[in-house]
Design an enzyme around this catalytic site. Sequence first.
Site, mmCIF file in Angstrom:
data_model
loop_
_atom_site.group_PDB
_atom_site.id
_atom_site.type_symbol
_atom_site.label_atom_id
_atom_site.label_comp_id
_atom_site.label_asym_id
_atom_site.label_seq_id
_atom_site.Cartn_x
_atom_site.Cartn_y
_atom_site.Cartn_z
ATOM 1 N N THR A 1 0.821 -1.197 0.000
ATOM 2 C CA THR A 1 0.000 0.000 0.000
ATOM 3 C C THR A 1 0.866 1.263 0.000
ATOM 4 O OG1 THR A 1 -0.086 0.245 2.408
ATOM 5 C CG2 THR A 1 -1.679 -1.250 1.394
ATOM 6 N N THR B 1 1.262 -3.479 4.095
ATOM 7 C CA THR B 1 1.402 -2.036 4.194
ATOM 8 C C THR B 1 2.831 -1.621 3.878
ATOM 9 O OG1 THR B 1 2.125 -1.905 6.507
ATOM 10 C CG2 THR B 1 -0.263 -2.063 6.103
ATOM 11 N N ASP B 2 3.004 -0.377 3.482
ATOM 12 C CA ASP B 2 4.338 0.204 3.511
ATOM 13 C C ASP B 2 4.709 0.386 4.984
ATOM 14 O OD1 ASP B 2 6.738 1.288 2.683
ATOM 15 O OD2 ASP B 2 5.842 2.772 1.350
ATOM 16 N N SER B 3 5.941 0.773 5.235
ATOM 17 C CA SER B 3 6.409 0.887 6.606
ATOM 18 C C SER B 3 5.496 1.774 7.439
ATOM 19 C CB SER B 3 7.827 1.465 6.630
ATOM 20 O OG SER B 3 8.193 1.813 7.952
ATOM 21 N N LEU B 4 5.080 1.262 8.573
ATOM 22 C CA LEU B 4 4.208 2.026 9.469
ATOM 23 C C LEU B 4 4.985 2.993 10.347
ATOM 24 C CD1 LEU B 4 1.644 -0.733 10.489
ATOM 25 C CD2 LEU B 4 1.537 0.907 8.608
#
Length: 594
Positions: A285, A323-326
């Site tokens: 994402t 997800t991309d890095s949170l």
Amino acid sequence: METHPRRTVLAAALGAAAAAAAAGTAQAHGGHGDRDERRFVKRRLKAMSLEEKVGQLFTTYAYGQTADTAVAADVASNQAAHGVDNAAELVRTYHLGGIIYFAWSNNVANPDQITALSNGLQDAALDGCGTPLFIATDQEHGLVTRIGPPATQLPGAMALGATHDPEAARAAAVVAGTELRAMGLNQNFAPDADVNVNPANPVIGVRSFGSDGEHVAAFVAAQVEGYQARGDLAATVKHFPGHGDTEDDSHSELPRIDHTYEEWREIDAPPFRAAIESGVDLVMTAHIQFPALDASLRPATLSEEILTGLLRDELGYDGVVITDSLRMEGVRNGYGDDRIPVLALLAGADILLMPEHIDIAYSAVLAAVRGGELSRRRIDESVTRILGLKYRLGLFGDPYADPALVDDVVGVPASLEAAQALSDRTTTLVTNDGTLPVPTDGGSVLVTGWGATTVPRIAAEFTNRGWSPASLVTGAAPTQAQIDAAVAAAAGKGLVVVSTNNTKLNPGQVSLVAALAATGVPVVALGVQNPYDIAYLGDHPNAYLATYSYSLDGLESAVHAILGSVNPAGRLPVDIPTADGTGILFPFGHGLSY
């Protein structure tokens, strides 16, 4: 082949179903698979505790070159980041589904070390919850390369896009994927499926295959198929729904994309559609606002309208969403670290990548399930996808890499030669007044411009070809004193080669090129990252080449082209707009040759 001691333990633990899983590598990617897979996953799911299931939803990093590192600096870093001493303890404590490698977390010193780390991590996972790990990195090549030499260094996306041959991208992915799997990695966060229609994009740029949606789609599909050709490595396309038209960096702020829905379908969606049709295993994402797709302005990572409504329902994707890095501010801006993982799961994500605080994130998901905000069925949906992918990758059959084979696979001469041959096809000659190719076999040359390592690398390649180079690094923003020094150094030279990087934001580089051109010595400019620099250089350089990268192979190819040993064959995979943005200076597909 050497037998790893954990293999017999694993086979005994999983029984006949695990043996069947070893054959799962030949199965189709991107879905729930066949009946054997469904039976296997159902049994595994039933045997798992809620804590183990929630742990499978997380992939994060740990410091250290070994799974059980006792190096003081690594232990201190792990304690500060996660409250544990090492990666093995982290995996066992949180029943992690995956680990990601970086250079900054001290994971990637050399192929043998990486292989041993991968195997040690799989030991920790199997000793813990009994489920093998995803082991991932961002090996896009080009600008984003986590594992350096002696692993083969291949052209990045935009460089490959300049070949206008998707088979070149497929070949690069086969080499890269084979080497990653030999070192125990089974997941690559590549290729980038963003369409870079904004030359000012600070976070994508040369990570994209180009500015045309269909062009990018063809290259993305080819790389997905190349990475996944053996069935034991998962590709990941990113960043859904498309990060190509922004002037903001989602690492530090929340970008906004103002495409209409129709523009999204025409520009941004084709590469993701192509990836899905090619059976891509994961979609990552984006932390972006996209008002036409979700009027609430939630980041796409937290948007049910985007992750479920568009990706799953409209595009029909049933694989794993990560997800991309949170840790990035694009998703943390306005949301607490305890809410982000819960909202991402509610939106439709399956894997939560690198939360800022693993304990807060893990505990928050558990609390959301126990409190009824997240249903157990919703958790089971994601864990089913995760276990199914691990099954299809063959990880339940054998998650290990064979240390004895690393030297026979990683950075072997045939792969290095293939990488250089691919690189030689990427260099794009954008302008040339007849100066190139340089018609001598040696002489005096000044190499100057941007790049503390780039300038010496270019000079070294001239030395290898019998020239006598002088080199002078002037940096990103040359001062007048540095420009004067470069002009003085050019006196009496037969050629000046000047490297540029982002002349729009660094007008001192434009002044440098202009001053060098005024000496009367032929000036060749190399745009060593984004190809757009020529729009700001005017007619000062006698020739301008786009390399799309300051990697060693890309610079070597550029010198080959300057000296005529390689006929530049690359063609622009993007439009280069005029400096004022009112027109197209050089169109998509433009490229000169000799």
